[in-house]
Design a protein around this motif. Structure first.
Motif, PDB file in Angstrom:
ATOM      1  N   PRO A  47      -6.419  -2.353   6.585  1.00  0.00           N
ATOM      2  CA  PRO A  47      -7.588  -2.884   5.859  1.00  0.00           C
ATOM      3  C   PRO A  47      -8.362  -3.956   6.604  1.00  0.00           C
ATOM      4  O   PRO A  47      -9.597  -4.000   6.539  1.00  0.00           O
ATOM      5  CB  PRO A  47      -6.973  -3.425   4.568  1.00  0.00           C
ATOM      6  CG  PRO A  47      -5.756  -2.580   4.355  1.00  0.00           C
ATOM      7  CD  PRO A  47      -5.214  -2.319   5.728  1.00  0.00           C
ATOM      8  N   ILE A  48      -7.672  -4.832   7.328  1.00  0.00           N
ATOM      9  CA  ILE A  48      -8.370  -5.907   8.037  1.00  0.00           C
ATOM     10  C   ILE A  48      -9.212  -5.325   9.174  1.00  0.00           C
ATOM     11  O   ILE A  48     -10.386  -5.693   9.348  1.00  0.00           O
ATOM     12  CB  ILE A  48      -7.354  -6.939   8.574  1.00  0.00           C
ATOM     13  CG1 ILE A  48      -6.650  -7.633   7.406  1.00  0.00           C
ATOM     14  CG2 ILE A  48      -8.054  -7.955   9.471  1.00  0.00           C
ATOM     15  CD1 ILE A  48      -5.592  -8.624   7.834  1.00  0.00           C
ATOM     16  N   ARG A  49      -8.633  -4.421   9.940  1.00  0.00           N
ATOM     17  CA  ARG A  49      -9.380  -3.811  11.045  1.00  0.00           C
ATOM     18  C   ARG A  49     -10.562  -3.005  10.520  1.00  0.00           C
ATOM     19  O   ARG A  49     -11.643  -3.016  11.103  1.00  0.00           O
ATOM     20  CB  ARG A  49      -8.457  -2.925  11.877  1.00  0.00           C
ATOM     21  CG  ARG A  49      -7.442  -3.683  12.718  1.00  0.00           C
ATOM     22  CD  ARG A  49      -6.693  -2.731  13.623  1.00  0.00           C
ATOM     23  NE  ARG A  49      -7.615  -2.015  14.494  1.00  0.00           N
ATOM     24  CZ  ARG A  49      -7.290  -0.916  15.167  1.00  0.00           C
ATOM     25  NH1 ARG A  49      -6.074  -0.391  15.021  1.00  0.00           N
ATOM     26  NH2 ARG A  49      -8.168  -0.327  15.954  1.00  0.00           N
ATOM     27  N   LEU A  50     -10.363  -2.271   9.432  1.00  0.00           N
ATOM     28  CA  LEU A  50     -11.458  -1.485   8.872  1.00  0.00           C
ATOM     29  C   LEU A  50     -12.591  -2.398   8.416  1.00  0.00           C
ATOM     30  O   LEU A  50     -13.779  -2.110   8.659  1.00  0.00           O
ATOM     31  CB  LEU A  50     -10.957  -0.629   7.714  1.00  0.00           C
ATOM     32  CG  LEU A  50     -12.028   0.192   6.980  1.00  0.00           C
ATOM     33  CD1 LEU A  50     -12.786   1.107   7.947  1.00  0.00           C
ATOM     34  CD2 LEU A  50     -11.402   1.010   5.861  1.00  0.00           C
ATOM     35  N   MET A 229      -8.200   5.966   4.764  1.00  0.00           N
ATOM     36  CA  MET A 229      -7.157   5.049   5.229  1.00  0.00           C
ATOM     37  C   MET A 229      -5.986   5.026   4.245  1.00  0.00           C
ATOM     38  O   MET A 229      -4.815   5.113   4.637  1.00  0.00           O
ATOM     39  CB  MET A 229      -7.726   3.640   5.393  1.00  0.00           C
ATOM     40  CG  MET A 229      -6.710   2.620   5.917  1.00  0.00           C
ATOM     41  SD  MET A 229      -7.386   0.952   5.978  1.00  0.00           S
ATOM     42  CE  MET A 229      -7.653   0.641   4.232  1.00  0.00           C
ATOM     43  N   PHE A 230      -6.279   4.932   2.936  1.00  0.00           N
ATOM     44  CA  PHE A 230      -5.196   4.911   1.952  1.00  0.00           C
ATOM     45  C   PHE A 230      -4.458   6.249   1.929  1.00  0.00           C
ATOM     46  O   PHE A 230      -3.230   6.291   1.739  1.00  0.00           O
ATOM     47  CB  PHE A 230      -5.753   4.590   0.565  1.00  0.00           C
ATOM     48  CG  PHE A 230      -6.310   3.189   0.458  1.00  0.00           C
ATOM     49  CD1 PHE A 230      -5.614   2.114   0.988  1.00  0.00           C
ATOM     50  CD2 PHE A 230      -7.519   2.943  -0.169  1.00  0.00           C
ATOM     51  CE1 PHE A 230      -6.118   0.820   0.894  1.00  0.00           C
ATOM     52  CE2 PHE A 230      -8.032   1.667  -0.265  1.00  0.00           C
ATOM     53  CZ  PHE A 230      -7.329   0.601   0.274  1.00  0.00           C
ATOM     54  N   LYS A 231      -5.158   7.336   2.132  1.00  0.00           N
ATOM     55  CA  LYS A 231      -4.504   8.638   2.197  1.00  0.00           C
ATOM     56  C   LYS A 231      -3.605   8.719   3.429  1.00  0.00           C
ATOM     57  O   LYS A 231      -2.509   9.297   3.370  1.00  0.00           O
ATOM     58  CB  LYS A 231      -5.554   9.743   2.228  1.00  0.00           C
ATOM     59  CG  LYS A 231      -4.970  11.148   2.305  1.00  0.00           C
ATOM     60  CD  LYS A 231      -6.067  12.198   2.382  1.00  0.00           C
ATOM     61  CE  LYS A 231      -5.489  13.579   2.605  1.00  0.00           C
ATOM     62  NZ  LYS A 231      -6.547  14.615   2.720  1.00  0.00           N
ATOM     63  N   ALA A 232      -4.057   8.143   4.542  1.00  0.00           N
ATOM     64  CA  ALA A 232      -3.229   8.133   5.749  1.00  0.00           C
ATOM     65  C   ALA A 232      -1.950   7.344   5.516  1.00  0.00           C
ATOM     66  O   ALA A 232      -0.862   7.753   5.972  1.00  0.00           O
ATOM     67  CB  ALA A 232      -4.015   7.541   6.918  1.00  0.00           C
ATOM     68  N   PHE A 233      -2.047   6.212   4.793  1.00  0.00           N
ATOM     69  CA  PHE A 233      -0.836   5.456   4.448  1.00  0.00           C
ATOM     70  C   PHE A 233       0.112   6.313   3.613  1.00  0.00           C
ATOM     71  O   PHE A 233       1.325   6.345   3.837  1.00  0.00           O
ATOM     72  CB  PHE A 233      -1.204   4.188   3.667  1.00  0.00           C
ATOM     73  CG  PHE A 233      -1.899   3.141   4.492  1.00  0.00           C
ATOM     74  CD1 PHE A 233      -1.829   3.163   5.875  1.00  0.00           C
ATOM     75  CD2 PHE A 233      -2.621   2.129   3.887  1.00  0.00           C
ATOM     76  CE1 PHE A 233      -2.468   2.200   6.636  1.00  0.00           C
ATOM     77  CE2 PHE A 233      -3.263   1.162   4.634  1.00  0.00           C
ATOM     78  CZ  PHE A 233      -3.188   1.203   6.017  1.00  0.00           C
ATOM     79  N   LEU A 309      -6.975  11.400  -4.086  1.00  0.00           N
ATOM     80  CA  LEU A 309      -7.912  10.882  -3.088  1.00  0.00           C
ATOM     81  C   LEU A 309      -8.813  11.990  -2.554  1.00  0.00           C
ATOM     82  O   LEU A 309     -10.013  11.772  -2.310  1.00  0.00           O
ATOM     83  CB  LEU A 309      -7.130  10.222  -1.943  1.00  0.00           C
ATOM     84  CG  LEU A 309      -6.428   8.904  -2.296  1.00  0.00           C
ATOM     85  CD1 LEU A 309      -5.507   8.475  -1.172  1.00  0.00           C
ATOM     86  CD2 LEU A 309      -7.446   7.813  -2.594  1.00  0.00           C
ATOM     87  N   ASP A 310      -8.258  13.202  -2.381  1.00  0.00           N
ATOM     88  CA  ASP A 310      -9.088  14.330  -1.941  1.00  0.00           C
ATOM     89  C   ASP A 310     -10.173  14.642  -2.965  1.00  0.00           C
ATOM     90  O   ASP A 310     -11.312  14.972  -2.604  1.00  0.00           O
ATOM     91  CB  ASP A 310      -8.224  15.567  -1.721  1.00  0.00           C
ATOM     92  CG  ASP A 310      -7.480  15.529  -0.389  1.00  0.00           C
ATOM     93  OD1 ASP A 310      -7.862  14.712   0.470  1.00  0.00           O
ATOM     94  OD2 ASP A 310      -6.518  16.298  -0.222  1.00  0.00           O
ATOM     95  N   GLN A 311      -9.842  14.547  -4.243  1.00  0.00           N
ATOM     96  CA  GLN A 311     -10.835  14.813  -5.282  1.00  0.00           C
ATOM     97  C   GLN A 311     -11.954  13.774  -5.249  1.00  0.00           C
ATOM     98  O   GLN A 311     -13.127  14.106  -5.476  1.00  0.00           O
ATOM     99  CB  GLN A 311     -10.171  14.832  -6.651  1.00  0.00           C
ATOM    100  CG  GLN A 311      -9.258  16.026  -6.881  1.00  0.00           C
ATOM    101  CD  GLN A 311      -8.615  16.015  -8.248  1.00  0.00           C
ATOM    102  OE1 GLN A 311      -9.040  15.278  -9.140  1.00  0.00           O
ATOM    103  NE2 GLN A 311      -7.572  16.813  -8.422  1.00  0.00           N
TER     104      GLN A 311
END
Length: 538
Positions: A47-50, A229-233, A309-311
């Protein structure tokens, strides 16, 4: 037409530079500021980098944002699928050109634009322009061709958005990194930060906004970045969970007094059995497999989060989820969601049409024909569905009442070309002679009717009895149609077969039945007279 030599200005009043219009001036060059080698800011993203990447883009440094947008599209199969669907929907639509007016010059201008659109690579070039849907902006370089004496489009080359920055005064005017020339000789003023304004008539700047705002903040990638990003986590945690609990834990047991060598043998067997699925151990040793009891529910939690998240991404890109995700709702919901997707398609098509009219059609016409007061209009989109049958029936009824319709309108409606002078034409079949005095019911105008016996009618066209026989068929047909319409009304308002039976039993003879009965009696008389007329005189 010969090339024009008069000075031409763009929409901002800047004179064009003819010497660079046919040259490739914004391509990549190894070792320059426009390098084809890209970074990978998505590696280890948090989140910080994003947040820092997005803030840097707002502060006129969009390099890492454009690289991140490219990586998201590469790594997320769902986002790549829905975004590709949206771009391909528009790039495959029909492209038509409307002349500015009906003059010969206007038609010649439209024909020139149509010649540009006949290129085989146009669909791929439109697809690249629609890269702006994800990144907010897309720059396309026009490579003009004058080898045959006229201005023509040789190529519409997509340019990497990483090679562009935005003017610090307005935040939306794109500037090219570096100079146009490889030798470093400036052709136009360069900004203090080493950027060059885009040359007139040389670039197509596509901006398609997912929301209002500056181009760098209006692309879908900015909206999707957090969900990705949250989906990647979640996917990372899901992978760890599957590796840890997806297969049973192996526990090796050895008796007291086991030597170190035997312990090493047992450990090697336990460590390798998951991958190799085979091991050998002494008979005095034991390996136990312990299965987790919550593997199913735990795995479902990760899947549900990824699907959710995909939806959200589907809603952002296509405005709905029914055409991409398996959700409940049936055919009606699917149709309604499809209409939402078509609304977005029309909006994208209209936006791209306006951009091409501004950056391609007008410059091309000015170069080839000189500046004009009005220009042809390029349109991208599906042809409007027209109820041909309803239109024809309406014209049939309204033209006698004074409605004015061009003869060529129905040729265009039906897709039938207007015949040239001297061409052989199809003609209507010969109509049977009409005998007045036999109209329909309820004020229907008299009309010709089909014959019971065509051969007889042709032989007896002057025989009033034969003419009466022809009219009797039409009169009886009208009464039969009235009864059929009465039964049809019953069927349409009924909801079951039993109800239809009950409603039909309740029907009582009405005017339709009485008319038909009278007509049947008339038909019998006519048949009798017709038969008598055929008896040869003694």
């Amino acid at each position: 037409m010969a090339l024009k030599t008069s000075p031409i200005l763009d929409q901002f009043g800047r004179p064009i530079q003819r010497e660079i219009l046919t040259e490739e001036i914004a391509g990549p060059r190894v070792g320059s500021v426009r390098s084809p080698i890209s970074g990978y800011p998505a590696d280890g993203l948090n989140p910080i980098r994003l947040a820092n990447i997005l803030r840097a883009a707002d502060a006129y440094d969009p390099l890492r944002f454009f690289e991140l947008a490219e990586q998201i599209e590469e790594r997320d199969l769902h986002y790549a699928g829905v975004l590709g669907t949206r771009k391909r929907q528009v790039s495959q639509l029909d492209v038509t050109v409307d002349p500015a007016d009906d003059t010969a010059d206007a038609k010649a201008h439209a024909a020139w634009v149509e010649g540009v659109l006949k290129r085989d690579t146009l669909q791929d070039e439109l697809f690249d322009m629609l890269d702006a849907i994800g990144k907010g902006i897309s720059i396309t370089e026009i490579l003009w061709d004058t080898s045959e004496g006229d201005w023509a489009v040789k190529k519409l080359a997509w340019r990497d958005p990483r090679w562009f920055r935005f003017d610090r005064n307005d935040g939306e005017t794109p500037l090219l990194l570096g100079d146009y020339n490889a030798d470093g000789v400036g052709t136009v003023p360069i900004t203090s930060s080493g950027e060059t304004p885009l040359a007139p008539f040389k670039f197509i700047t596509t901006v398609i906004r997912a929301k209002s705002g500056l181009p760098i903040r209006s692309g879908l990638s900015r909206l999707v970045a957090w969900a990705w990003m949250f989906k990647a986590f979640t996917q990372r945690d899901w992978t760890i969970f599957s590796q840890t609990f997806g297969q049973p834990v192996r526990v090796g047991k050895y008796p007291a007094g086991t030597t170190q060598g035997d312990k090493d043998t047992l450990f090697t067997a336990v460590a390798n059995i998951a991958g190799d699925c085979a091991a050998i151990i002494p008979a005095t040793m034991e390996i136990e497999f312990i299965e987790s009891k919550n593997v199913g529910p735990g795995s479902d939690l990760y899947q549900k989060r990824c699907d959710w998240l995909d939806q959200q991404v589907s809603k952002a890109v296509l405005g709905q989820t029914a055409t991409t995700d398996a959700i409940a709702g049936g055919h009606a919901v699917g149709q309604e969601h499809r209409q939402v997707q078509e609304d977005i398609e029309r909006a994208d098509a209209k936006a791209l049409s306006a951009i091409l009219n501004r950056d391609l059609v007008r410059p091309g016409i000015d170069l080839q024909f000189g500046a004009q007061k009005a220009y042809p209009r390029l349109r991208i989109g599906r042809s409007e569905d027209t109820d041909v049958r309803l239109t024809v029936e309406s014209a049939t009824k309204l033209v006698p009442m004074g409605l004015k319709v061009k003869k060529t309108y129905f040729n265009e409606l039906l897709g039938i070309p207007v015949p040239e002078d001297g061409e052989e034409l199809l003609t209507a079949p010969a109509q049977a002679p009409s005998f007045g005095g036999f109209g329909g019911f309820d004020g229907d105008p008299p009309r010709a009717a089909p014959s019971l016996n065509a051969a007889l009618r042709m032989q007896e066209v002057h025989d009033p009895v034969a003419a009466l026989a022809d009219q009797a068929e039409r009169l009886c047909g009208a009464g039969a149609d009235a009864i059929i319409n009465e039964i049809r009304t019953v069927v349409e308002r009924s909801t079951s077969l039993h109800q239809i039976q009950e409603e039909l039993r309740k029907l009582k003879p009405g005017i339709a039945e009485r008319n038909l009965a009278g007509l049947m009696r008339m038909a019998r008389v006519v048949a009798n007279l017709t038969g008598r007329a055929q008896i040869p005189d003694a």
